[in-house]
Scaffold this motif. Structure first.
Motif, mmCIF file in Angstrom:
data_model
loop_
_atom_site.group_PDB
_atom_site.id
_atom_site.type_symbol
_atom_site.label_atom_id
_atom_site.label_comp_id
_atom_site.label_asym_id
_atom_site.label_seq_id
_atom_site.Cartn_x
_atom_site.Cartn_y
_atom_site.Cartn_z
ATOM 1 N N GLU A 23 0.804 -1.229 0.000
ATOM 2 C CA GLU A 23 0.000 0.000 0.000
ATOM 3 C C GLU A 23 0.839 1.283 0.000
ATOM 4 N N ASP A 24 1.923 1.301 0.735
ATOM 5 C CA ASP A 24 2.743 2.511 0.849
ATOM 6 C C ASP A 24 4.041 2.432 0.050
ATOM 7 N N GLU A 25 4.190 1.432 -0.796
ATOM 8 C CA GLU A 25 5.434 1.250 -1.538
ATOM 9 C C GLU A 25 5.400 1.986 -2.881
ATOM 10 N N VAL A 26 6.587 2.383 -3.327
ATOM 11 C CA VAL A 26 6.762 3.000 -4.641
ATOM 12 C C VAL A 26 7.972 2.349 -5.300
ATOM 13 N N VAL A 27 8.090 2.538 -6.580
ATOM 14 C CA VAL A 27 9.277 2.095 -7.305
ATOM 15 C C VAL A 27 10.231 3.295 -7.342
ATOM 16 N N ARG A 28 11.355 3.166 -6.665
ATOM 17 C CA ARG A 28 12.308 4.278 -6.558
ATOM 18 C C ARG A 28 13.150 4.461 -7.807
ATOM 19 N N THR A 29 13.430 3.403 -8.522
ATOM 20 C CA THR A 29 14.245 3.452 -9.730
ATOM 21 C C THR A 29 13.897 2.251 -10.598
ATOM 22 N N VAL A 30 13.999 2.422 -11.890
ATOM 23 C CA VAL A 30 13.751 1.302 -12.804
ATOM 24 C C VAL A 30 15.069 0.714 -13.302
ATOM 25 N N ALA A 31 16.128 0.893 -12.552
ATOM 26 C CA ALA A 31 17.429 0.323 -12.917
ATOM 27 C C ALA A 31 17.342 -1.185 -13.107
ATOM 28 N N ALA A 32 16.416 -1.839 -12.443
ATOM 29 C CA ALA A 32 16.256 -3.297 -12.576
ATOM 30 C C ALA A 32 16.023 -3.703 -14.025
ATOM 31 N N TRP A 33 15.336 -2.872 -14.786
ATOM 32 C CA TRP A 33 15.099 -3.185 -16.192
ATOM 33 C C TRP A 33 16.432 -3.296 -16.933
ATOM 34 N N ASP A 34 17.305 -2.332 -16.737
ATOM 35 C CA ASP A 34 18.608 -2.370 -17.397
ATOM 36 C C ASP A 34 19.491 -3.477 -16.840
ATOM 37 N N LEU A 35 19.438 -3.690 -15.539
ATOM 38 C CA LEU A 35 20.236 -4.757 -14.931
ATOM 39 C C LEU A 35 19.789 -6.126 -15.431
ATOM 40 N N GLY A 36 18.498 -6.330 -15.541
ATOM 41 C CA GLY A 36 17.986 -7.594 -16.064
ATOM 42 C C GLY A 36 18.407 -7.825 -17.500
ATOM 43 N N ARG A 37 18.367 -6.773 -18.308
ATOM 44 C CA ARG A 37 18.798 -6.909 -19.700
ATOM 45 C C ARG A 37 20.298 -7.138 -19.783
ATOM 46 N N ALA A 38 21.062 -6.503 -18.895
ATOM 47 C CA ALA A 38 22.516 -6.719 -18.884
ATOM 48 C C ALA A 38 22.836 -8.168 -18.557
ATOM 49 N N SER A 39 22.101 -8.730 -17.610
ATOM 50 C CA SER A 39 22.289 -10.136 -17.257
ATOM 51 C C SER A 39 22.021 -11.028 -18.466
ATOM 52 N N LYS A 40 20.955 -10.743 -19.139
ATOM 53 C CA LYS A 40 20.610 -11.550 -20.323
ATOM 54 C C LYS A 40 21.662 -11.391 -21.419
ATOM 55 N N MET A 41 22.148 -10.182 -21.632
ATOM 56 C CA MET A 41 23.169 -9.958 -22.668
ATOM 57 C C MET A 41 24.450 -10.710 -22.331
ATOM 58 N N ALA A 42 24.814 -10.757 -21.046
ATOM 59 C CA ALA A 42 26.016 -11.512 -20.652
ATOM 60 C C ALA A 42 25.834 -12.992 -20.979
ATOM 61 N N ARG A 43 24.661 -13.527 -20.681
ATOM 62 C CA ARG A 43 24.404 -14.937 -20.960
ATOM 63 C C ARG A 43 24.314 -15.210 -22.454
ATOM 64 N N TRP A 44 23.694 -14.319 -23.202
ATOM 65 C CA TRP A 44 23.629 -14.467 -24.663
ATOM 66 C C TRP A 44 25.029 -14.370 -25.260
ATOM 67 N N GLY A 45 25.827 -13.423 -24.744
ATOM 68 C CA GLY A 45 27.194 -13.288 -25.237
ATOM 69 C C GLY A 45 27.984 -14.567 -25.054
#
Length: 125
Positions: A23-45
């Motif tokens: 109820e009182d939570e917010v998303v402070r940053t969407v850095a997780a989107w970039d971090l998740g994609r970075a993880s995937k790029m490392a595995r794809w690489g």
């Protein structure tokens, strides 16, 4: 900028209704989107043989450190990832770009054998 703020507020309201945020939570940053994609790029690489196993692991360690610096739990990381993905693709439709990750979020947080239930977000040491 006002339009983006309104979009984020509407997504956060939907996340609360759907149980991604408390109820009182917010998303402070969407850095997780970039971090998740970075993880995937490392595995794809690695899969495409552009990186050694050691290089992939080094990249994943850096991504993990970034996630732990920005978030305190799998749930917080996930909500931020979902918002980042939705801002990138969903256009406030609350369609498949949203519903598929919403369901994954719930499954990973609820299933007893899930890595999010069995692997601590913050590792000791």
């Amino acid at each position: 900028m006002r339009q983006l703020v309104g979009t984020v507020l509407r997504y956060e309201a939907r996340f609360r209704a759907d149980g991604l945020l408390g109820e009182d939570e917010v998303v402070r940053t969407v850095a997780a989107w970039d971090l998740g994609r970075a993880s995937k790029m490392a595995r794809w690489g690695r899969g495409a043989r552009y990186a050694t196993r050691a290089e992939m692991n080094d990249a994943l360690v850096r991504v993990s450190a970034g996630a732990r610096n920005a978030y305190s739990s799998w749930a917080e990381f996930s909500a931020a990832y979902v918002l980042g993905r939705c801002l990138h693709f969903d256009e406030e439709r609350f369609g498949d770009w949203y519903t598929s990750v919403r369901e994954a979020h719930h499954a990973l947080l609820r299933a007893p054998g899930s890595p999010w239930r069995t692997v601590p977000f913050r590792l000791p040491g």
